[in-house]
Motif scaffolding. Structure first.
Motif, PDB file in Angstrom:
ATOM      1  N   LEU A 370       0.811  -1.199   0.065  1.00  0.00           N
ATOM      2  CA  LEU A 370      -0.023  -0.036   0.021  1.00  0.00           C
ATOM      3  C   LEU A 370       0.866   1.173   0.094  1.00  0.00           C
ATOM      4  CD1 LEU A 370      -2.729  -1.164   2.660  1.00  0.00           C
ATOM      5  CD2 LEU A 370      -2.800  -1.107   0.058  1.00  0.00           C
ATOM      6  N   VAL A 418      -5.275   4.583  -1.225  1.00  0.00           N
ATOM      7  CA  VAL A 418      -5.052   3.491  -0.087  1.00  0.00           C
ATOM      8  C   VAL A 418      -6.025   2.682   0.173  1.00  0.00           C
ATOM      9  CG1 VAL A 418      -3.694   2.842   1.760  1.00  0.00           C
ATOM     10  CG2 VAL A 418      -2.655   4.529   0.278  1.00  0.00           C
ATOM     11  N   GLY A 422      -6.728  -1.041  -0.818  1.00  0.00           N
ATOM     12  CA  GLY A 422      -7.021  -2.160   0.439  1.00  0.00           C
ATOM     13  C   GLY A 422      -8.329  -2.737   0.497  1.00  0.00           C
TER      14      GLY A 422
END
Length: 779
Positions: A370, A418, A422
């Motif tokens: 990430l 991010v 995710g």
């Protein structure tokens, strides 16, 4: 020297006038939001431990040996129910004497016919929508359960005292409350999921804090240039800027702590995904709280020094991007690749012979993956916007601004990039593994929706149950049976441990048709039912159940007749042999099937009752009417919903926890983007005012702000899609999965795009104010 420079920066931030305080407030708000969420995450271990302790403290102590009756014992029986999808934990008690123990949270046991209830249940019972539940809980409320007796403030629970309770009625005797239950070992696949989820949920918070401390302004740039003018070197100036960021971060730390304490007091009134907690449960672990308090200021100093590495601070001004250097890809690309390599280095998980889960490898791999996306985002934005030319005026204003400085725009959307990456990885992982945590029950909710079990062996009560259910509002049909056993009469033969025995089921024709392929049926018919599943051999069934055979209805197993006179019954020769059929609950019955006209149920020995209820979908509260009927017949009657799939409880709890955390993270991302957008507009308010003064339409500037936000977000979402898919594939390789469902991916970029539109709409009012002519004023 560095300490003095930091102190000077703190004094500048604290005494920098209105401009300095506006920047400090924006930084404090941004950091405070992140700190509040970090402290909430640090409280999760204590929340789980406190709920576990209170749950264990109220558990009934049931030893291996029966408890002898004394004046310090009581009878205990679970009597829980469900009301419109909410679980109601119910317990019936009957004290054996004046010294009988009271459950945690109950000062003294109520009297017969009374109950003590949780505050949430008391509120529900007093509300108009609780009318059906009031009919079911016919006890009189005489007190309230306090915090030690509840796992959460929103739990629906009650303790009632009934003199009708007995050990023959399904209760057992205890002499106290409290036990320690060992938690079930976590499945390795779920452990991987939790580790990655923690990284996914906390990375946007860390990125936003790092972005917030980089908020700057023209006045700060002039102040830094003034320091250079009076002789300060570059290092001193940078540490002074770090001191200003440090002051804003410390203010944010204090503000975040205050916001956490305020939210903590209201935690009991908020229920997210059916979970809530007492204010005292939201206590951060001391080590984690200390880590947050230490990491936030250090992050502010480190990020500021890192950000100023390429800034030329000269006596005549501050020059950013002075050299026009293009960002390099060669050192950014290996970071996510190393993250994937670390994930795959852990090896497969989830099988019996697979290696253990290494949390450091998995967490490190997810962080690098990430973090690599955040490193790639500025390069992607710069490379893309550098190729934009022409177009409408709003588009040109937006793209030219991005071409002059795309770093701030990339930082503004790094958090959502991010978070979406995710979330994509987690959704791919969820969709691939959820089948492993779901069990096909074999139940058929299309044939019946509720299953009822009566803890009574009295035939009269069983008949009453069947009749009451059939008269209940919203019930279309009842599949009810009275079950007992029948054995071959006579002594046990050589080579047999006990006389052959089979099941005897009594029900009307519609009921028997649901349990076997009976064909035509009328009252008085009898059937011999073979087990079509093949688990029980037909030859064994025919040793007892065959047309014309006599069977014994009151034999005590494993051998010997009961003290009463043998009750014999002859199976009619007209009995037909048919195959069994799964009932709506997924069970298979076999043996002797008889209609009520063929056998007097009073002759059965120790009969039990089972019922499955068909409800009318047009009656919304049909299930509640059935539960009320069951409670009226016997408070201990169990009513459960039939469902074709059953989800693993650990998987469900993990999924619930992730939904709660994802909701909080999404709110933080929205707030962070709004604060960042407002800070950028504040820095450019003079430019906006000049453009309006020269005749630029306000709508043109509004559209330019939208494009200026939308372009980096679109590029970030595309990068998030690629990065999230890569992380998801790596996780699936660890779990031994080869395929996944792409349909779960597309809603996430759509949610990110909707978030951009929402933030833009909220930023328009401040934009209109900044376009006023007074924005041209200067000193």
């Amino acid at each position: 020297m560095r300490a003095r420079s930091l102190a000077m920066g703190v004094r500048f931030a604290a005494g920098g006038g209105r401009e300095g305080w506006v920047r400090t407030v924006l930084t404090a708000i941004g950091v405070g939001l992140g700190v509040m969420l970090l402290l909430g995450a640090a409280s999760i271990p204590h929340i789980l431990d406190a709920r576990q302790q209170r749950g264990d403290a109220r558990a009934a102590v049931a030893g291996e040996q029966p408890v002898e009756r004394t004046d310090a014992t009581l009878l205990y029986a679970e009597a829980g129910t469900s009301f419109r999808g909410q679980t109601v934990k119910g317990t019936l008690l009957r004290p054996d004497g004046p010294r009988a123990p009271a459950p945690p949270g109950v000062r003294e046991l109520p009297r017969n016919g009374e109950m003590v209830v949780s505050p949430a249940l008391a509120e529900l019972l007093s509300a108009p929508e609780g009318e059906l539940l009031r009919e079911r809980l016919h006890f009189t409320a005489a007190g309230t359960i306090t915090e030690p007796g509840l796992v959460g403030p929103g739990e629906l629970a009650y303790y009632a005292v009934s003199d009708a309770l007995s050990t023959e009625h399904g209760a057992f005797r205890i002499d106290g409350f409290g036990s320690r239950t060992e938690p079930r070992p976590m499945d390795p696949v779920l452990l991987v999921l939790i580790i990655v989820a923690c990284v996914v949920l906390l990375m946007p918070v860390a990125i936003f804090i790092a972005t917030a401390v980089r908020f700057g302004g023209e006045r700060r740039d002039r102040r830094l240039a003034a320091l250079r003018l009076i002789g300060a070197d570059t290092r001193t100036v940078r540490w002074t800027a770090a001191g200003e960021a440090l002051f804003g971060a410390v203010c944010g730390l204090l503000l975040g702590t205050a916001m956490f304490l305020a939210v903590r007091q209201a935690a009991g009134a908020v229920t997210v995904w059916d979970v809530n907690a007492f204010p005292g449960d939201l206590t951060p672990a001391p080590a984690l709280a200390a880590l947050v308090a230490l990491a936030v200021p250090l992050c502010a100093v480190g990020v500021t020094l890192f950000a100023l590495r390429g800034v030329a601070i000269e006596p005549l001004g501050v020059v950013r991007n002075s050299a026009g250097r293009r960002r390099r890809l060669w050192w950014r690309l290996p970071v996510p690749l190393v993250g994937v390599a670390l994930l795959l280095a852990n090896g497969p998980v989830g099988g019996g012979d697979d290696g253990p889960v290494n949390p450091y490898l998995i967490a490190g791999g997810a962080v690098l993956m990430l973090f690599g996306i955040t490193l790639l985002l500025p390069w992607v934005v710069e490379a893309a916007v550098g190729r934009f030319t022409g177009g409408p005026v709003p588009w040109q204003l937006a793209t030219r601004r991005l071409q002059l400085g795309s770093g701030a725009a990339a930082r503004a959307v790094s958090g959502i990039t991010v978070a979406v990456a995710g979330a994509i990885a987690l959704q791919l992982f969820f969709s691939a593994i959820q089948q492993d945590f779901m069990k096909v029950t074999g139940q058929d909710p299309d044939r019946a929706q509720l299953s009822v079990t009566l803890p009574s062996h009295d035939v009269a009560t069983i008949r009453k149950m069947i009749g009451e259910f059939r008269r209940t509002e919203g019930v279309r049909g009842v599949i009810a049976t009275i079950e007992a056993s029948a054995s071959r009469p006579g002594p046990v033969r050589k080579g047999e441990d006990f006389a052959p025995t089979t099941q005897l089921t009594v029900g009307d024709c519609p009921t028997l048709h649901e349990l076997a392929h009976t064909g035509s049926c009328k009252d008085g018919d009898v059937f011999v039912v073979k087990d079509s599943s093949g688990m029980v051999e037909s030859d064994y069934i025919f040793k007892t159940a065959r047309p014309g055979a006599r069977v014994l209805l009151n034999r005590d197993l494993p051998g010997g007749e009961s003290g009463s006179k043998p009750r014999l019954w002859t199976i009619p020769k007209s009995a037909r042999v048919v195959d069994s059929r799964k009932d709506p609950s997924g069970q298979m019955a076999f043996g002797i099937f008889a209609t009520p006209g063929a056998l007097d149920t009073a002759a059965l020995d120790d009969p039990t009752a089972r019922a499955m209820v068909k409800t009318d979908p047009r009656v919304g509260d049909a299930a509640e009417y059935v539960r009320n009927t069951a409670a009226r017949i016997d408070p201990l009657m169990s009513v459960g919903a039939l469902q074709s799939l059953e989800r693993d409880k650990q998987f469900s709890s993990v999924r619930t926890g992730l939904l709660i955390a994802a909701t909080a993270t999404l709110g933080l991302i929205a707030a962070s983007m709004l604060v960042t957008t407002l800070e950028q507009l504040r820095e450019r308010r003079r430019l906006l005012a000049v453009l309006v003064a020269f005749g630029t339409r306000r709508a043109t500037l509004g559209w330019s702000v939208l494009w200026q936000t939308a372009v980096p977000v679109a590029l970030g979402l595309a990068l998030a899609l690629a990065g999230g898919a890569g992380l998801g594939v790596a996780l699936l390789r660890m779990a031994g999965k080869a395929t996944f469902d792409w349909s779960v991916v597309w809603p996430l970029p759509a949610a990110g795009a909707a978030l951009v539109v929402l933030v833009t709409l909220f930023s328009l009012p401040p934009l209109w104010r900044m376009m006023r002519p007074d924005g041209l004023r200067t000193e």
